[in-house]
Design an enzyme around this catalytic site. Sequence first.
Site, short mmCIF file in Angstrom:
data_model
loop_
_atom_site.label_atom_id
_atom_site.label_comp_id
_atom_site.label_asym_id
_atom_site.label_seq_id
_atom_site.Cartn_x
_atom_site.Cartn_y
_atom_site.Cartn_z
N LYS A 19 0.84 -1.20 0.00
CA LYS A 19 0.00 0.00 0.00
C LYS A 19 0.88 1.25 0.00
O LYS A 19 2.01 1.19 0.45
CB LYS A 19 -0.85 0.04 1.27
CG LYS A 19 -1.93 -1.01 1.35
CD LYS A 19 -2.65 -0.91 2.68
CE LYS A 19 -3.71 -1.99 2.81
NZ LYS A 19 -4.90 -1.72 1.99
N ARG A 43 -10.57 -11.43 1.76
CA ARG A 43 -11.40 -12.51 1.19
C ARG A 43 -10.67 -13.85 1.22
O ARG A 43 -11.30 -14.90 1.24
CB ARG A 43 -11.83 -12.13 -0.23
CG ARG A 43 -10.68 -11.97 -1.22
CD ARG A 43 -11.04 -11.11 -2.41
NE ARG A 43 -11.14 -9.70 -2.06
CZ ARG A 43 -11.43 -8.73 -2.94
NH1 ARG A 43 -11.63 -9.04 -4.22
NH2 ARG A 43 -11.49 -7.48 -2.56
#
Length: 509
Positions: free
Chosen positions: A278, A352
């Site tokens: 990130k 996920r």
Amino acid sequence: MFFEILSDAAETLSIECLVVGIEADGKLSPTASHLNTLTQGAIQDLIDSGDFSGAAGEQQLLRNLPGLTAPRLLLIGLGKTDERKDRHYRKLVKGINQTLGKLKLKSVAIALDGLASDQPDPYRQTRLLTEWTSADFYQYDTTKSKKAEPTTLEQYAILLPEDAAELGESALLDGVAIANGINSARELGNLPGNICTPTYLADKAKALAEEFEALKVKVLDEEKMEKLGMHSLLSVGRGSAQPSKLIIIEYQGGQKDDAPHVLVGKGITFDTGGISLKPGAAMDEMKFDMCGAASVIGTIEAVAEMHLPLNLIAVVAAAENMPGSQATKPGDVVTTMSGQTVEILNTDAEGRLVLCDALTYVERFKPASVIDVATLTGACIIALGHHASGLLSNNDTLAEALLTAGDYAADRAWPLPLWDEYQELLDSNFADMANIGGRSAGTITAACFLSRFTKAYPWAHLDIAGTAWNSNGKEKGATGRCVSLLCQYLIDQAETLDLPESAHEHSHH
């Protein structure tokens, strides 16, 4: 702080401050009108002089009025009737609590005559007042050398008429339990990643099981998960020195063979994005990437405290996502516990990957419903901002129940579609599916991914990326969002069971 319901006459209370409402245009509430008579018109005089109008949020402190035992009377403007929706009610409560905090009082009684909210339900009004007040006095100081000044308020009384007192008591007990769950969730969320690791979350769960007899805990380590074939979950923590954990907390409040409700929380204790690193700005906020886990832990704590007559299982998929030499790389293919294979195109779509194996694992419980909670997608913030949590589900009845619960608990969710048309965005040339679906409909494609692992039961997904924490200034920190919604859903489920009269016959719907 000790909350209580009182039905005594307001003027006789031996407390340090009495809080009373005045409606717009100086219209006295029943309590204000009664006190006005006893104080020889002192309240009406104030209004007639133009010093107080009852505008929403307005406040005026009066001292040592004749006829009152309490030395202080705090008048609160309730505004016009259309200004009493939940948002205004919340602001009003916050305003009252800020003033009480500044006055450094020990005891207070609140008499709003049911007029502060546009919904006349005394159970709901009382419970929200309790939850919000508890939230207003929450302070984080765990990692500060100078501890916060403790709240001086010890006694917080809510005045209700005799005939609403019993309902008020039950609202209070539920409100305090839910508030405790919210505080636990906020505390876990606010703790930094170097303290709140997957192991810390597991220890927190064990401590809860020590505290509540109805809870028991099981923790699966990496070796056990490996044996079960949870290669997707394990892929996320590969680059970290912190071992991943699957934490299972079971609450038994129902019959032994009642199908349990299951909550699954995303517990990424810090998310660097992994190899798909990130950007650095605001990356500290990725300590909040375990807020889904925090909210399911907070919920099961509240449920245990409320003794809800149902069975509940909270499962936390905990891992730290780091870019190490062992870290998963973009393009790697893993086999999930379900046997389906996933091409990991982006290691920052890791929530996920831990959830899908947890969702396969919970099939063994033959659940009545499964709800996963996750700070899953930045796309959800773009879609819904910071007010509503995103809701996607494979079952309309479950989705409806959650939306209704969210409205009632003032912790709202909003639905997004889970249509087959979106599924093909996850197509991969090298595995059964990719873990991302491109730029468009990011929240939906994330849920589409999860839906491939939840065919065996009614399932709903709550994306709390926009609601789990605040980023601004003094307000920065975890919110505990979703605990209220989940608790309300479970209260509703407990009420639909054909039970003898129990403490939870609120019958508020």
